[in-house]
Design a protein around this motif. Structure first.
Motif, PDB file in Angstrom:
ATOM      1  N   ASN A  22       0.826  -1.209   0.000  1.00 53.54           N
ATOM      2  CA  ASN A  22       0.000   0.000   0.000  1.00 53.54           C
ATOM      3  C   ASN A  22       0.861   1.260   0.000  1.00 53.54           C
ATOM      4  O   ASN A  22       2.090   1.185   0.074  1.00 53.54           O
ATOM      5  CB  ASN A  22      -0.949   0.000   1.208  1.00 53.54           C
ATOM      6  N   ILE A  23       0.193   2.394  -0.107  1.00 53.18           N
ATOM      7  CA  ILE A  23       0.888   3.680  -0.165  1.00 53.18           C
ATOM      8  C   ILE A  23       1.672   3.935   1.119  1.00 53.18           C
ATOM      9  O   ILE A  23       2.782   4.486   1.084  1.00 53.18           O
ATOM     10  CB  ILE A  23      -0.118   4.814  -0.442  1.00 53.18           C
ATOM     11  N   LYS A  24       1.123   3.533   2.257  1.00 51.24           N
ATOM     12  CA  LYS A  24       1.837   3.721   3.513  1.00 51.24           C
ATOM     13  C   LYS A  24       3.186   3.002   3.494  1.00 51.24           C
ATOM     14  O   LYS A  24       4.175   3.493   4.042  1.00 51.24           O
ATOM     15  CB  LYS A  24       0.989   3.227   4.679  1.00 51.24           C
ATOM     16  N   GLY A  25       3.231   1.841   2.869  1.00 55.02           N
ATOM     17  CA  GLY A  25       4.487   1.110   2.774  1.00 55.02           C
ATOM     18  C   GLY A  25       5.512   1.838   1.930  1.00 55.02           C
ATOM     19  O   GLY A  25       6.712   1.849   2.246  1.00 55.02           O
ATOM     20  N   ILE A  26       5.055   2.447   0.839  1.00 58.28           N
ATOM     21  CA  ILE A  26       5.955   3.235  -0.012  1.00 58.28           C
ATOM     22  C   ILE A  26       6.511   4.414   0.783  1.00 58.28           C
ATOM     23  O   ILE A  26       7.710   4.721   0.719  1.00 58.28           O
ATOM     24  CB  ILE A  26       5.212   3.737  -1.260  1.00 58.28           C
ATOM     25  N   ILE A  27       5.655   5.056   1.548  1.00 57.58           N
ATOM     26  CA  ILE A  27       6.077   6.190   2.379  1.00 57.58           C
ATOM     27  C   ILE A  27       7.148   5.750   3.375  1.00 57.58           C
ATOM     28  O   ILE A  27       8.142   6.453   3.609  1.00 57.58           O
ATOM     29  CB  ILE A  27       4.875   6.808   3.112  1.00 57.58           C
ATOM     30  N   GLN A  28       6.976   4.572   3.966  1.00 56.01           N
ATOM     31  CA  GLN A  28       7.967   4.066   4.913  1.00 56.01           C
ATOM     32  C   GLN A  28       9.343   3.952   4.265  1.00 56.01           C
ATOM     33  O   GLN A  28      10.361   4.327   4.859  1.00 56.01           O
ATOM     34  CB  GLN A  28       7.527   2.700   5.443  1.00 56.01           C
ATOM     35  N   LYS A  29       9.377   3.453   3.036  1.00 55.40           N
ATOM     36  CA  LYS A  29      10.666   3.295   2.356  1.00 55.40           C
ATOM     37  C   LYS A  29      11.238   4.642   1.920  1.00 55.40           C
ATOM     38  O   LYS A  29      12.461   4.802   1.856  1.00 55.40           O
ATOM     39  CB  LYS A  29      10.532   2.361   1.162  1.00 55.40           C
ATOM     40  N   ILE A  30      10.380   5.613   1.640  1.00 56.71           N
ATOM     41  CA  ILE A  30      10.860   6.976   1.377  1.00 56.71           C
ATOM     42  C   ILE A  30      11.510   7.527   2.643  1.00 56.71           C
ATOM     43  O   ILE A  30      12.625   8.072   2.610  1.00 56.71           O
ATOM     44  CB  ILE A  30       9.715   7.896   0.912  1.00 56.71           C
ATOM     45  N   ASP A  31      10.833   7.377   3.768  1.00 62.91           N
ATOM     46  CA  ASP A  31      11.359   7.866   5.039  1.00 62.91           C
ATOM     47  C   ASP A  31      12.680   7.202   5.398  1.00 62.91           C
ATOM     48  O   ASP A  31      13.582   7.832   5.977  1.00 62.91           O
ATOM     49  CB  ASP A  31      10.347   7.605   6.159  1.00 62.91           C
ATOM     50  N   GLU A  32      12.819   5.925   5.054  1.00 59.85           N
ATOM     51  CA  GLU A  32      14.044   5.188   5.377  1.00 59.85           C
ATOM     52  C   GLU A  32      15.207   5.557   4.451  1.00 59.85           C
ATOM     53  O   GLU A  32      16.348   5.185   4.716  1.00 59.85           O
ATOM     54  CB  GLU A  32      13.785   3.680   5.278  1.00 59.85           C
ATOM     55  N   GLY A  33      14.902   6.261   3.353  1.00 53.59           N
ATOM     56  CA  GLY A  33      15.944   6.652   2.412  1.00 53.59           C
ATOM     57  C   GLY A  33      16.264   5.600   1.372  1.00 53.59           C
ATOM     58  O   GLY A  33      17.292   5.694   0.691  1.00 53.59           O
ATOM     59  N   TYR A  34      15.390   4.598   1.218  1.00 56.75           N
ATOM     60  CA  TYR A  34      15.664   3.523   0.272  1.00 56.75           C
ATOM     61  C   TYR A  34      15.822   4.043  -1.147  1.00 56.75           C
ATOM     62  O   TYR A  34      16.744   3.644  -1.872  1.00 56.75           O
ATOM     63  CB  TYR A  34      14.552   2.477   0.321  1.00 56.75           C
ATOM     64  N   PHE A  35      14.937   4.931  -1.554  1.00 59.15           N
ATOM     65  CA  PHE A  35      14.984   5.443  -2.925  1.00 59.15           C
ATOM     66  C   PHE A  35      16.159   6.389  -3.129  1.00 59.15           C
ATOM     67  O   PHE A  35      16.777   6.402  -4.200  1.00 59.15           O
ATOM     68  CB  PHE A  35      13.664   6.138  -3.268  1.00 59.15           C
ATOM     69  N   GLU A  36      16.489   7.171  -2.122  1.00 56.86           N
ATOM     70  CA  GLU A  36      17.644   8.063  -2.217  1.00 56.86           C
ATOM     71  C   GLU A  36      18.932   7.282  -2.432  1.00 56.86           C
ATOM     72  O   GLU A  36      19.785   7.661  -3.248  1.00 56.86           O
ATOM     73  CB  GLU A  36      17.762   8.899  -0.942  1.00 56.86           C
ATOM     74  N   LYS A  37      19.069   6.177  -1.725  1.00 54.16           N
ATOM     75  CA  LYS A  37      20.267   5.362  -1.868  1.00 54.16           C
ATOM     76  C   LYS A  37      20.385   4.771  -3.270  1.00 54.16           C
ATOM     77  O   LYS A  37      21.484   4.491  -3.740  1.00 54.16           O
ATOM     78  CB  LYS A  37      20.273   4.253  -0.822  1.00 54.16           C
ATOM     79  N   LEU A  38      19.251   4.597  -3.927  1.00 54.10           N
ATOM     80  CA  LEU A  38      19.252   4.093  -5.299  1.00 54.10           C
ATOM     81  C   LEU A  38      19.399   5.206  -6.334  1.00 54.10           C
ATOM     82  O   LEU A  38      19.477   4.927  -7.529  1.00 54.10           O
ATOM     83  CB  LEU A  38      17.950   3.333  -5.580  1.00 54.10           C
TER      84      LEU A  38
END
Length: 554
Positions: A77-93
């Protein structure tokens, strides 16, 4: 396209300003790298299969039937995507754009097309365009997602479906016959038999060629009244049709409903589904209203505007490839979708082109994009949610796949799990379900091979994000052996140049930098983190890797 019935990394500040407005020299300062759509790092995820942000798995809309393997809602869900944004997962990629599968309300029941019961977990079986499906989240979640993503310089693309509704079930009624057709099924023998037809059995096709006035379907009227928003929805529709002067035809209702997400949330782009199955003039109208909505949102939210980039549109025209340039051929007609509202088209040829050697791949793409496709771009991918012939179907070439995708000119589409070798062969599945397993977070946390692949994608992704030249610059081979090339990009007073070497010796290696860097320049290999000085037009790097990513180290 047929849908199945169906190293730590540098922190990034908000990306700013369009290229034309940016005034700076070639630099490695990541905070100053402008966002350029044509060379974006785009992460494509299936909302239901990426991350579950709820404490416990939820069941909505009485979807309690047992579905076939990977054909039901898995909880992402969208909340899960937000969690990974907060964790910096996408930034690291190095990701600076995320494309989500459709999140609007899906049909409530499931259907069986011979592969077992299937629900609309993928998002392409719309029941109501005006609201989100509770399995994916709420509008509050979407607003939070856009805010969180924008704060990290990440753009959000939604997936828009205008061609068809969802299938008909015992609880999901067929739309009125002045809205949809239920036959004939497409045979693709000509333009008409590709557009005025149903993609598959029991997938009602919207009469997108019609300009006849139609009423809101009775089931939607009843639904909106039960939800207490009938007057609001009808008033908003009235205002739209008065402003635009469009007839109240099916396509314009859907265009209105889709562009409302731009007006309300400030999303940055749309990937348009099944484009070649809709008359191309529809997409021109869609782009016009997207641009109006985006400009209006910017005007109403001046403190939230990221830069001067326009609204971005990507077309899914099944079987289009970069070799075709701006044209797509039907048996009896040629269409230029770039001239009908699209900035970009998905490149279905990349998975085959990626089998070529580096220079053949890179030089041909650069030539095409800087000549015949100048001003536009293509979206390259190695795997996707419905392509049964991916570049690396068995996930045996994760390093090579990342190198070729992330260093190729054009937009790089990272399909969730490309970066982590998520398996595309799932026992017990039928059809494209095998491509849609849940994200392999456990392997990312524990498996050494997965972590090695992920680290490679992170390094290349960061370099690509920090240097627009990688995705949108002009490619030039510096030497064949060892293989070294440059990318040069300029826009106004902004310039960005890099040198890259591939298949190099492990340990100490020397490469030419051509005319990109001057003698005495201090440069950094972003892959190893080592720095050196340019001497006699060359640099020497000692690292345990066979790749060099050279940037000026001011």
């Amino acid at each position: 396209m047929k849908k199945s019935i169906l190293f730590s990394v540098l922190s990034l500040t908000m990306l700013f300003s369009s290229c034309s407005a940016t005034k700076m020299k070639n630099t490695t300062e990541t905070s100053k790298a402008p966002f350029v759509w044509e060379g974006a790092n785009l992460y494509f995820l299936m909302t239901d299969r990426f991350k579950d942000g709820n404490p416990t798995k939820q069941t909505y809309l009485n979807r309690t039937k047992s579905a076939a393997k990977l054909r039901g809602f898995e909880g992402g869900n969208i909340k899960g995507i937000i969690q990974k944004i907060d964790e910096g997962y996408f930034e690291k990629l190095g990701i600076n754009a995320i494309w989500l599968t459709p999140i609007v309300e899906q049909i409530h029941d499931g259907v069986d097309e011979g592969t077992g019961l299937t629900y609309g977990f993928h998002g392409y079986w719309t029941r109501d365009w005006t609201t989100l499906d509770p399995n994916f989240g709420t509008k509050e979640d979407l607003a939070n997602l856009v805010t969180k993503a924008h704060a990290k310089g990440i753009r959000i693309l939604l997936d828009g479906v205008i061609n068809h509704t969802g299938p008909v079930t015992d609880v999901d009624t067929v739309w009125p016959n002045d809205w949809v057709r239920t036959g004939p099924q497409c045979d693709y023998k000509n333009y008409e038999n590709t557009t005025a037809c149903t993609l598959v059995k029991n997938l009602p096709d919207v009469l997108t060629e019609s300009n006849n006035n139609v009423e809101v379907p009775a089931f939607l009227v009843e639904k909106w009244k039960k939800e207490g928003r009938y007057e609001k929805e009808m008033g908003s529709l009235d205002a739209f049709f008065i402003r635009t002067g469009y007839p109240r035809a099916p396509k314009y209702y859907i265009i209105k409903w889709l562009t409302d997400y731009i007006l309300e949330f400030g999303i940055d782009g749309y990937r348009a589904d099944t484009v070649k199955h809709v008359d191309e003039t529809v997409w021109a109208d869609f782009k016009t209203q997207c641009e109006y909505a985006f400009a209006t949102w910017k005007k109403n939210n001046p403190t939230k505007v990221l830069d001067n980039n326009s609204f971005y549109t990507v077309a899914e025209v099944y079987n289009y490839g970069i070799s075709k340039g701006q044209l797509f051929d039907f048996p009896d007609k040629t269409v230029n979708y770039y001239a009908h509202g699209f900035n970009n088209m998905i490149n279905f040829e990349f998975k085959w082109d990626a089998k070529k050697d580096y220079e053949a791949l890179f030089s041909s793409y650069s030539d095409k994009l800087h000549n015949e496709l100048k001003g536009f771009s293509v979206l390259n991918y190695i795997s996707s949610h419905d392509d049964g012939s991916p570049f690396d179907g068995k996930r045996e070439k994760g390093i090579e796949a990342g190198t070729k995708l992330l260093l190729s000119p054009g937009i790089a589409q990272v399909y969730y799990g490309d970066e982590s070798d998520r398996s595309l062969v799932i026992e017990g599945t039928n059809g494209d379900a095998t491509l849609r397993s849940f994200m392999n977070w456990e392997a990312i946390n524990k498996d050494a091979k997965t972590q090695k692949t992920l680290l490679h994608w992170q390094k290349l992704g960061q370099f690509r994000q920090n240097h627009p030249a990688v995705g949108v610059g002009i490619h030039k081979e510096i030497s064949e052996k060892p293989y070294v090339f440059s990318r040069e990009y300029s826009n106004g007073n902004y310039t960005n140049n890099v040198v890259i070497g591939l298949d190099l010796p492990i340990g100490k290696k020397e490469i030419s930098v051509g005319t990109i860097f001057k003698n005495g320049d201090k440069v950094k290999d972003a892959y190893s983190g080592n720095t050196t000085i340019v001497e006699n037009g060359k640099v020497s790097i000692d690292s345990p890797f066979d790749i060099i990513l050279l940037e000026l180290n001011n």
